[in-house]
Each structure stands twice: as structure tokens, then as C-alpha cells.
Design an enzyme around this catalytic site. Structure first.
Site, PDB file in Angstrom:
ATOM      1  N   CYS A  56       0.873  -1.121   0.038  1.00  0.00           N
ATOM      2  CA  CYS A  56      -0.173  -0.027   0.047  1.00  0.00           C
ATOM      3  C   CYS A  56       0.866   1.100   0.236  1.00  0.00           C
ATOM      4  O   CYS A  56       0.244   2.267  -0.400  1.00  0.00           O
ATOM      5  CB  CYS A  56      -0.874  -0.063   1.255  1.00  0.00           C
ATOM      6  SG  CYS A  56      -1.910  -1.336   1.209  1.00  0.00           S
ATOM      7  N   GLY A  57       2.243   1.042   0.454  1.00  0.00           N
ATOM      8  CA  GLY A  57       2.921   2.304   0.343  1.00  0.00           C
ATOM      9  C   GLY A  57       3.481   2.848  -1.023  1.00  0.00           C
ATOM     10  O   GLY A  57       4.366   3.577  -1.239  1.00  0.00           O
TER      11      GLY A  57
END
Length: 345
Positions: free
Chosen positions: A137-138
């Protein structure tokens, strides 16, 4: 020639055409588990999710080959769509793109999607490529950082960054863990793209400073493991506690590098990771009650599109005419805290 900042010259997001409410997803999960699940608590918001296939299809067992075939079929379409839109809005010619950064953690293919896009979109064959998978997700915020690094080295060139995620295809019907159940409710499919160019001073988003902080004790709380049958999600219920404990010192140190304090930030663009993650960000940074309203709204309307989610938040902030310094925050396996300091004018 040195370059301090980069500008987002064009931005686009996209979702697949099939939508479902979280209640419909919850009911389908109950059917897969062969029992009626407890009724979901009611809350405000549309709570809509977008998927590349109908929910009943997503809940059916797949081999790893079937997952990969489906990922390629749908990811290609979404990636090309957002990249074409971002380039068109930027006014940057395809031949003027020097680097393509492709972000995706929900499918593993070699060659990566960016290799297919370069000839399809008319980019030069000597365009540099940087595929990013393992930041989860980063990855979207980390992609912004790598784009800024590139433009500081090559200020006359441009960067095309895209993130495309199809987490719905990673659902494991035989995995009865809480992690798998929560992931099915939280994640949704989507894509985002930006075109970065050197300089600042123009209206819109300016990218000023990026950073990352690794929290090793959080490694076991978030990620994927490639096992028999495909990617199995790790999404610990303790993750919000790890975020709450470690985010503030990470943000303070990051801002200090830019000569700033948390009070100098006008708005926070938090990855729409889900209510508990957003609540943890709010508590850790001592934000006022509506400071993360955009992230909550994006999650209600689109769910968590993994690395692409941050672009939905940035796009919504731009539509809402947010102004001033904006701190973008996202989390990835590691546990990594990905940070970007931006300005919107």
C-alpha cells in the site's frame, strides 16, 4: 542544474465497471463459509467497492495460473487507461517521458506491466523503467519519492508513475482467517497515475520532500505471502496500534529535515486503509475530528485500492480546492511508513 521540487503535471484515477456494496460482499463471504455471518454494524457513507469481476466470480477458487491470467487481463486495461488520461491532462508528449514507474503488489508478472505500456503508448524504447512490487500500500507514495529523485538528477525529463491494484483476485476461499475476511471487506480494485515534471510555481500539486521510515517490529502485521494457491494476505488486528505508536516520531523527524513542524502542515492526505488505520493516524498526530475527512470519504466510496489509493485522495483534495502544505502518508510491508510533503495551490 539542481532541482528542489517537482510538479504533478497531470493526474488520473480509474476504477473497474462492476460495483458492489459492502453488505453484498459480506453476504457472499457468508455463503463461501457456509454460514450466515453476524450482521454488519451500520455506519454512514455509501460503502461502495469496485471490482474487475462479479463478487460471485471472485469468491470462486482459482489456480495460480488463473489468478495471473485474470490479473493481466484486467490490470493491463486499467493501467493503460490511467496512463493515457494522466499524459493527456499533463500536456507532456509520450516521447518526452524519461522514466516509467509501475507499482503493483497484487500480481507478479515478468516482464512487468510498464514494459508492455512503453510501445503501446508511443514512449521511446530507451525510456527507463522502475517496477515496484514489495512496498504494498505504500508503493504509490514511494513511487512519488523515486520520481522526485529522478527529476533531481534529470530536471529536463519527465516521469510517468502509475499504480494498478487488483486485490479482489487474491481472495482465498479456503482461508478462514480473520485477515482474509477483513481484507475482503476493506480492499477494492483501482488504478492511479501521475506525470511529474521538474520545477514548481505553477498551480496544482508541487512535490517538495519525500522520506521513508522502517519499523521492523511491525513486519509481521502487514503483507502478502506467495503460497500454494496464490497470495495470502497478512493484515493483523494489531496494525493500528503499531501505526499509532510509531507515526508521530517518524513524521516529526521527516518534517524537521525540511525545517518544519507538524503545526506547519495544513492538511493530511492519509492512505485510505480503513477506519481503524485512519483513526490511528488521527490519534497519533493529534488531528482534529474532520482533518482526515477526505481519506474517510474515499474509503467509503472506493475502498482501499492499495498503492493506488493515495491518488484517489490527492485527486479528491484537488477537487475540494484544498490549499497549502499537505502531508501524504501511506504504510507498506516492513513495516514502512512512506511520507511525502506536497503543496497544493
Amino acid at each position: 542544474m539542481s532541482l528542489a521540487h517537482a510538479q504533478i503535471a497531470g493526474m488520473a484515477t480509474a476504477v473497474p465497471p462492476i460495483s458492489a456494496t459492502v453488505d453484498e460482499v459480506w453476504d457472499a463471504l457468508g455463503r463461501v463459509r457456509g454460514r450466515r455471518l453476524p450482521k454488519l454494524p451500520r455506519d454512514d457513507g455509501a460503502r461502495t467497492r469496485y471490482f474487475v469481476e462479479a463478487v460471485t466470480s471472485l469468491m470462486a477458487p482459482r489456480t495460480q495460473s488463473q489468478q495471473t491470467d485474470a490479473y493481466l487481463e484486467h490490470a493491463r486495461v486499467l493501467a493503460r487507461r490511467v496512463c493515457c488520461s494522466a499524459l493527456e491532462r499533463s500536456g507532456v508528449a509520450p516521447a518526452d517521458v524519461g522514466l516509467v514507474i509501475g507499482v503493483s503488489c497484487t500480481g507478479v508478472v515478468l516482464p512487468s506491466l510498464d514494459a508492455e505500456l512503453i510501445p503501446l503508448m508511443g514512449l521511446r524504447p530507451d525510456t527507463a523503467r522502475l517496477p515496484i512490487t514489495e512496498l504494498g500500500c505504500g508503493g504509490g507514495v514511494a513511487g512519488l519519492a523515486r520520481g522526485l529523485d529522478y527529476l533531481r538528477a534529470y530536471p529536463q525529463r519527465n516521469v510517468l508513475l502509475f499504480a494498478v491494484e487488483i486485490p479482489s483476485l487474491t481472495f482465498q476461499p479456503d482461508d478462514h482467517s480473520v485477515d482474509n475476511l477483513v481484507a475482503a471487506m476493506v480492499f477494492a480494485d483501482g488504478a492511479g497515475a501521475v506525470v511529474l515534471r521538474g520545477g514548481d510555481g505553477q498551480p496544482g500539486w508541487t512535490l517538495e520532500h519525500c522520506g521513508t521510515v522502517l519499523v521492523p517490529e511491525g513486519a509481521r502485521h502487514l503483507g502478502y505471502e506467495l503460497r500454494d494457491g496464490g497470495l495470502r494476505v497478512i493484515l493483523s488486528r494489531e496494525l493500528p496500534d503499531v501505526v499509532e505508536a510509531h507515526l508521530r516520531p517518524a513524521v516529526e523527524a521527516f518534517l524537521a529535515e525540511a525545517g518544519l513542524r507538524p503545526a506547519d502542515v495544513d492538511a493530511v492526505a492519509a492512505h485510505p486503509g480503513g477506519p481503524r488505520i485512519v483513526d490511528a493516524i488521527e490519534r497519533s498526530l493529534n488531528l482534529h475530528a474532520d482533518a482526515l475527512a477526505t481519506s474517510r470519504s474515499v474509503f467509503a466510496g472506493n475502498g482501499n485500492a492499495s498503492s493506488a489509493g493515495i491518488f484517489f485522495v490527492l485527486e479528491e483534495m484537488q477537487r475540494a480546492r484544498t490549499n497549502g502544505r499537505v502531508l501524504a502518508i501511506a504504510f507498506g510491508p516492513g513495516l514502512s511508513i512512506e511520507l511525502a510533503l506536497m503543496r497544493l495551490e
